[in-house]
Design a protein around this motif. Structure first.
Motif: not given
Length: 251
Positions: A84-85, A116, A119-120, A159-160, A156, A81-82, A78, A114
């Motif tokens: 990276g975001a 992340q 971004l989602r 990345r996702l 995003a 991921q944060e 986690s 968050s």
């Protein structure tokens, strides 16, 4: 930030706004306590469990030994991921020409949990994120926010993008029939169709008699293994009494 003392560790807690916490020696695995300096560095990230808090005294007692391996892996994943975001938003900030996007990030974290998560949300519904940010952030015009979020959404989406599971294996395939090549083509075509019916992408290429390369791609390894099993079963059935099919895994 970690500060090592003979009686334990003082740590700066990212999730508590940098508040200082303490890990006593008894809450550190015994394998580490003989030489704490060799195990803990000032900028090292560690996963800890909160045992006790006293807001009035700004006191937080923590434990390292009570964190399970699974908890540690999930938390570190986690955290990565944060990070990276945050890097994706750094790029978006530069593209939009925004000097300080901290107010935007604070709103995004508050609204979506968050960076992340933000971004989602951007990938799923950019307009909703824009409205949430525009209504809360002052001093940044809507056009600049749109440019910022557009750049972030593009990053995003990349990345996702879900990673696909891939298996490439060789198979030994032959047929003694007079029209053996046609028998093999028919059998492999039927097997590929059966594997594709599970949702996998299938490609079969000739690798030099009697070998063929089978490449399967699916959402996860469980699915790709099921596709390979379906391919093998159908190939064997199609060649029964007319030829031979054998996977060469590990051979």
């Amino acid at each position: 930030m970690i500060s090592v003392e003979s009686f334990g560790l003082y740590v700066s807690l990212d999730e508590y706004g940098g508040l200082r916490g303490f890990v006593s020696v008894k809450e550190i695995p015994s394998t580490m306590t003989r030489n704490l300096v060799s195990f803990f560095k000032p900028k090292q990230k560690v996963v800890l469990k909160v045992l006790y808090t006293n807001p009035g005294k700004l006191q937080v007692d923590l434990s390292l030994r009570r964190v399970t391996g699974d908890e540690r892996r999930k938390k570190m994943a986690s955290y990565k991921q944060e990070v990276g975001a945050a890097r994706a938003l750094d790029v978006a900030k530069a593209k939009a020409g925004i000097k300080d996007d901290r107010p935007i990030r604070e709103v995004m974290i508050s609204a979506f949990g968050s960076l992340q998560g933000s971004l989602r949300a951007l990938v799923e519904d950019r307009a909703r994120v824009l409205d949430a940010v525009a209504n809360a952030v002052k001093g940044v015009d809507r056009q600049t926010l749109e440019k910022y979020l557009e750049a972030a959404a593009q990053l995003a989406a990349e990345r996702l993008k879900p990673k696909r599971a891939v298996i490439s294996v060789e198979a030994k395939v032959y047929s003694p029939a007079s029209s053996g090549i046609n028998v093999i083509k028919e059998a492999l075509s039927r097997a590929a169709g059966a594997a594709a019916s599970t949702g996998a992408k299938v490609r079969v290429t000739y690798a030099g008699s009697p070998r063929y390369l089978i490449r399967l791609e699916a959402d996860n390894y469980k699915s790709v293994e099921a596709a390979l099993e379906e391919f093998s079963r159908n190939a064997e059935e199609s060649l029964k009494g007319r030829g031979h099919f054998e996977l060469l895994r590990g051979k």
